[in-house]
Design a protein around this motif. Structure first.
Motif, PDB file in Angstrom:
ATOM      1  N   PRO A  11       0.836  -1.203   0.000  1.00 49.10           N
ATOM      2  CA  PRO A  11       0.000   0.000   0.000  1.00 49.10           C
ATOM      3  C   PRO A  11       0.871   1.255   0.000  1.00 49.10           C
ATOM      4  CG  PRO A  11      -0.788  -1.585   1.620  1.00 49.10           C
ATOM      5  CD  PRO A  11       0.532  -2.096   1.135  1.00 49.10           C
ATOM      6  N   GLU A  12       0.416   2.298  -0.684  1.00 51.85           N
ATOM      7  CA  GLU A  12       1.188   3.535  -0.775  1.00 51.85           C
ATOM      8  C   GLU A  12       1.477   4.110   0.607  1.00 51.85           C
ATOM      9  OE1 GLU A  12       0.282   6.529  -3.710  1.00 51.85           O
ATOM     10  OE2 GLU A  12      -1.044   5.120  -4.746  1.00 51.85           O
ATOM     11  N   GLU A  13       0.598   3.862   1.571  1.00 51.79           N
ATOM     12  CA  GLU A  13       0.777   4.385   2.922  1.00 51.79           C
ATOM     13  C   GLU A  13       1.986   3.771   3.613  1.00 51.79           C
ATOM     14  OE1 GLU A  13      -1.985   5.096   6.949  1.00 51.79           O
ATOM     15  OE2 GLU A  13      -2.743   3.935   5.248  1.00 51.79           O
ATOM     16  N   SER A  14       2.466   2.643   3.084  1.00 53.87           N
ATOM     17  CA  SER A  14       3.611   1.977   3.709  1.00 53.87           C
ATOM     18  C   SER A  14       4.914   2.728   3.443  1.00 53.87           C
ATOM     19  CB  SER A  14       3.750   0.546   3.168  1.00 53.87           C
ATOM     20  OG  SER A  14       2.554  -0.179   3.320  1.00 53.87           O
ATOM     21  N   ILE A  15       4.954   3.491   2.370  1.00 51.29           N
ATOM     22  CA  ILE A  15       6.201   4.119   1.922  1.00 51.29           C
ATOM     23  C   ILE A  15       6.336   5.495   2.557  1.00 51.29           C
ATOM     24  CG2 ILE A  15       7.603   4.703  -0.069  1.00 51.29           C
ATOM     25  CD1 ILE A  15       6.728   1.775   0.035  1.00 51.29           C
ATOM     26  N   PHE A  20       9.123   0.494   7.143  1.00 46.25           N
ATOM     27  CA  PHE A  20       9.497   0.029   8.475  1.00 46.25           C
ATOM     28  C   PHE A  20       9.145  -1.447   8.595  1.00 46.25           C
ATOM     29  CE2 PHE A  20       9.572   4.538   9.343  1.00 46.25           C
ATOM     30  CZ  PHE A  20      10.606   4.656  10.261  1.00 46.25           C
ATOM     31  N   VAL A  21      10.144  -2.234   8.980  1.00 47.43           N
ATOM     32  CA  VAL A  21       9.977  -3.674   9.131  1.00 47.43           C
ATOM     33  C   VAL A  21       9.973  -4.010  10.624  1.00 47.43           C
ATOM     34  CG1 VAL A  21      10.964  -5.939   8.636  1.00 47.43           C
ATOM     35  CG2 VAL A  21      11.121  -4.102   6.934  1.00 47.43           C
ATOM     36  N   GLU A  22       9.013  -4.837  11.034  1.00 53.65           N
ATOM     37  CA  GLU A  22       8.932  -5.242  12.441  1.00 53.65           C
ATOM     38  C   GLU A  22      10.010  -6.299  12.705  1.00 53.65           C
ATOM     39  OE1 GLU A  22       5.438  -6.353  15.596  1.00 53.65           O
ATOM     40  OE2 GLU A  22       5.421  -7.369  13.654  1.00 53.65           O
ATOM     41  N   VAL A  23      10.968  -5.973  13.599  1.00 55.03           N
ATOM     42  CA  VAL A  23      12.048  -6.906  13.911  1.00 55.03           C
ATOM     43  C   VAL A  23      11.822  -7.592  15.249  1.00 55.03           C
ATOM     44  CG1 VAL A  23      13.756  -5.744  12.492  1.00 55.03           C
ATOM     45  CG2 VAL A  23      13.401  -4.961  14.830  1.00 55.03           C
ATOM     46  N   LYS A  58       8.881  -7.356  18.922  1.00 55.78           N
ATOM     47  CA  LYS A  58       7.622  -6.799  19.383  1.00 55.78           C
ATOM     48  C   LYS A  58       7.804  -5.314  19.722  1.00 55.78           C
ATOM     49  CE  LYS A  58       3.984  -7.293  22.835  1.00 55.78           C
ATOM     50  NZ  LYS A  58       3.520  -7.997  24.055  1.00 55.78           N
ATOM     51  N   GLN A  59       7.008  -4.470  19.041  1.00 55.28           N
ATOM     52  CA  GLN A  59       7.007  -3.015  19.251  1.00 55.28           C
ATOM     53  C   GLN A  59       8.336  -2.362  18.851  1.00 55.28           C
ATOM     54  OE1 GLN A  59       4.007  -3.445  23.126  1.00 55.28           O
ATOM     55  NE2 GLN A  59       5.614  -1.946  23.183  1.00 55.28           N
ATOM     56  N   THR A  60       9.150  -3.086  18.060  1.00 56.68           N
ATOM     57  CA  THR A  60      10.417  -2.539  17.568  1.00 56.68           C
ATOM     58  C   THR A  60      10.439  -2.660  16.049  1.00 56.68           C
ATOM     59  OG1 THR A  60      11.559  -3.196  19.602  1.00 56.68           O
ATOM     60  CG2 THR A  60      12.928  -2.680  17.679  1.00 56.68           C
ATOM     61  N   TYR A  61      10.795  -1.542  15.392  1.00 55.77           N
ATOM     62  CA  TYR A  61      10.711  -1.482  13.926  1.00 55.77           C
ATOM     63  C   TYR A  61      11.993  -0.897  13.362  1.00 55.77           C
ATOM     64  CZ  TYR A  61       5.878  -1.862  15.450  1.00 55.77           C
ATOM     65  OH  TYR A  61       4.725  -2.258  16.077  1.00 55.77           O
ATOM     66  N   GLN A  62      12.405  -1.442  12.235  1.00 54.66           N
ATOM     67  CA  GLN A  62      13.635  -0.994  11.581  1.00 54.66           C
ATOM     68  C   GLN A  62      13.301  -0.353  10.230  1.00 54.66           C
ATOM     69  OE1 GLN A  62      16.401  -4.087  10.446  1.00 54.66           O
ATOM     70  NE2 GLN A  62      18.150  -2.714  10.648  1.00 54.66           N
ATOM     71  N   MET A  63      13.884   0.825   9.997  1.00 55.48           N
ATOM     72  CA  MET A  63      13.668   1.518   8.727  1.00 55.48           C
ATOM     73  C   MET A  63      14.572   0.907   7.662  1.00 55.48           C
ATOM     74  SD  MET A  63      13.547   5.623   7.963  1.00 55.48           S
ATOM     75  CE  MET A  63      15.315   5.919   8.117  1.00 55.48           C
ATOM     76  N   LEU A  76      12.355  -7.926   1.180  1.00 53.25           N
ATOM     77  CA  LEU A  76      11.229  -7.805   2.117  1.00 53.25           C
ATOM     78  C   LEU A  76      10.373  -9.060   2.184  1.00 53.25           C
ATOM     79  CD1 LEU A  76      10.025  -4.211   1.118  1.00 53.25           C
ATOM     80  CD2 LEU A  76      11.524  -4.838   3.014  1.00 53.25           C
ATOM     81  N   GLU A  77      10.771 -10.116   1.515  1.00 53.93           N
ATOM     82  CA  GLU A  77       9.962 -11.335   1.503  1.00 53.93           C
ATOM     83  C   GLU A  77       9.833 -11.921   2.914  1.00 53.93           C
ATOM     84  OE1 GLU A  77      11.897 -13.767  -1.372  1.00 53.93           O
ATOM     85  OE2 GLU A  77      10.537 -13.163  -2.992  1.00 53.93           O
ATOM     86  N   ASN A  78       8.590 -12.333   3.244  1.00 55.64           N
ATOM     87  CA  ASN A  78       8.263 -12.972   4.525  1.00 55.64           C
ATOM     88  C   ASN A  78       8.516 -12.054   5.725  1.00 55.64           C
ATOM     89  OD1 ASN A  78       7.638 -15.398   3.115  1.00 55.64           O
ATOM     90  ND2 ASN A  78       9.824 -15.926   3.086  1.00 55.64           N
ATOM     91  N   LYS A  79       8.544 -10.778   5.521  1.00 53.22           N
ATOM     92  CA  LYS A  79       8.733  -9.823   6.616  1.00 53.22           C
ATOM     93  C   LYS A  79       7.438  -9.066   6.873  1.00 53.22           C
ATOM     94  CE  LYS A  79      13.701  -9.067   5.892  1.00 53.22           C
ATOM     95  NZ  LYS A  79      14.761  -8.051   5.647  1.00 53.22           N
ATOM     96  N   ASN A  80       7.229  -8.748   8.166  1.00 51.41           N
ATOM     97  CA  ASN A  80       6.065  -7.936   8.526  1.00 51.41           C
ATOM     98  C   ASN A  80       6.414  -6.463   8.353  1.00 51.41           C
ATOM     99  OD1 ASN A  80       4.419 -10.116   9.222  1.00 51.41           O
ATOM    100  ND2 ASN A  80       5.287 -10.211  11.292  1.00 51.41           N
ATOM    101  N   ILE A  81       5.688  -5.811   7.474  1.00 52.25           N
ATOM    102  CA  ILE A  81       5.971  -4.428   7.105  1.00 52.25           C
ATOM    103  C   ILE A  81       4.839  -3.545   7.612  1.00 52.25           C
ATOM    104  CG2 ILE A  81       6.397  -2.866   5.162  1.00 52.25           C
ATOM    105  CD1 ILE A  81       7.132  -5.556   3.613  1.00 52.25           C
TER     106      ILE A  81
END
Length: 387
Positions: A318-322, A332-335, A337-342, A363-368
């Protein structure tokens, strides 16, 4: 006693360099420690506390496959088909007596746009009325000769001459009537009492005046253009496309066009004609019909157009992800719980709220993060400033 004093003094002098060296080293250690503390530590991680998570909306998702069309961006200008651009002339010439037309003025079909004056109009009407009278006389004479010939009181030759004269006068009368129609005079309504030295020019279409080329009192010839009138109901967009992109276009493809001054106002349309004649610049013309007429679009106005070519199945988010930061695109990828990496991403085409991700393998198999990405960006940047 004196010997002991000398030894003590010698020992003290020997210790001074050592103490000075230790003092310098300690000073350097303090300076290094201070430098390390004051330097900000850059990071691409952002952690949200439980309290912060309650105050923001963060949603995550994974890459999806979407059908996204490649957008071809072209430039062109508003054009008018020949049947919608009228050059008003006076077939018989004459002097312009009056007009109120100005460029941009709206007019209706049949509306009087100018009054012309010339002695030849009087002469033409006079010739028609004389020809009509001669025809009526020739017609009556033919009827008489016809009756006389039926009773053998007149020869066939005399009757035939009367018929020929009647036909000749009818031809002359009808030809003059056609000339009168060119200057908007109805020959059937013309009498000896309503001969006029002036005629009126009327608008052949409903539209607006694009140009005026005459002024009151000027004499114009039959070949002179007095006014140009445009019917804007069928204006179209003439785009320039280079030969390398011609194979990407086809009749019926939809377009979205807009002006440089108002990029938010979109004008939808479709391709109606593709010219296969490539000019010296390696470009061809593509004619597009606009679905709705906008009076703000004037002939000659430059336009931009986006044309969607054939769609492909691609990995997308989704455009909102960028998020856009310092000239680059990130997600931002969830690495944890409650921590995200740009993370840096490269994007492609956009359609229906989704954007193509070119480096999708990263980004395959990653929670974005699909909702709240800009919130995390602000939190990350504020954290860096505090540090």
């Amino acid at each position: 006693m004196f010997s002991k004093y000398i030894k003590a003094t010698t020992l003290a002098l020997a210790l001074i360099p050592t103490l000075l060296l230790q003092s310098c080293n300690q000073k350097k250690d303090v300076e290094n420690t201070t430098t390390e503390v004051s330097a900000p530590v850059e990071t691409d991680l952002v952690h949200l506390s439980d309290v912060q998570m309650k105050n923001v909306t963060i949603k995550t998702g994974q890459l999806s496959t979407e059908r996204i069309a490649k957008t071809l961006r072209l430039t062109g200008k508003i054009d008018v088909p020949p049947q919608n651009l009228i050059s008003v002339t006076n077939p018989l010439g004459g002097y312009l007596k009056s007009t109120k037309l100005l460029p941009g003025m709206q007019i209706k079909k049949g509306q009087v746009i100018a009054v012309m004056e010339d002695p030849q109009y009087v002469q033409l009407q006079q010739n028609y009325l004389i020809a009509r009278d001669k025809y009526e006389y020739a017609k009556l004479d033919y009827e008489r000769q016809k009756d006389l010939n039926a009773s053998k009181a007149s020869s066939d030759k005399v009757m035939q001459l009367a018929q020929s004269e009647m036909n000749s006068q009818k031809i002359t009368m009808n030809a003059l009537a056609q000339q009168l129609s060119l200057i908007n005079i109805n020959a059937k309504q013309l009498t000896y009492d309503n001969i006029s030295k002036t005629i009126v020019l009327v608008s052949p279409i409903t539209g607006f005046v694009s140009n005026t080329y005459v002024n009151v009192g000027k004499y114009v010839t039959p070949s002179d253009v007095l006014f140009e009138i445009i019917d804007p109901s069928d204006i179209h967009l003439n785009l320039k496309v280079y030969e390398k992109d011609l194979d990407k276009l086809e009749i019926g493809q939809r377009i979205i066009s807009y002006t440089n001054s108002d990029k938010n106002t979109k004008h939808n349309g479709e391709i109606i004609l593709i010219s296969m004649d490539v000019n010296n610049e390696g470009a061809s013309e593509v004619h597009c019909h606009l679905n709705n007429y906008d009076k703000k679009l004037l002939p000659g106005m430059y336009m931009n157009a986006d044309i969607e070519t054939h769609a492909n199945v691609v990995h997308a988010l989704p455009e909102e992800s960028i998020v856009y930061f310092e000239g680059k695109n990130f997600v931002f990828v969830e690495v944890e719980k409650q921590t995200y990496q740009m993370q840096l991403v490269t994007i492609g085409n956009k359609e229906n709220g989704f954007v193509q991700i070119d480096n999708f393998k990263d980004l395959e198999n990653k929670n974005i993060v699909t909702t709240g990405a800009y919130t995390l960006l602000m939190k990350l940047k504020n954290t860096e400033e505090e540090e």
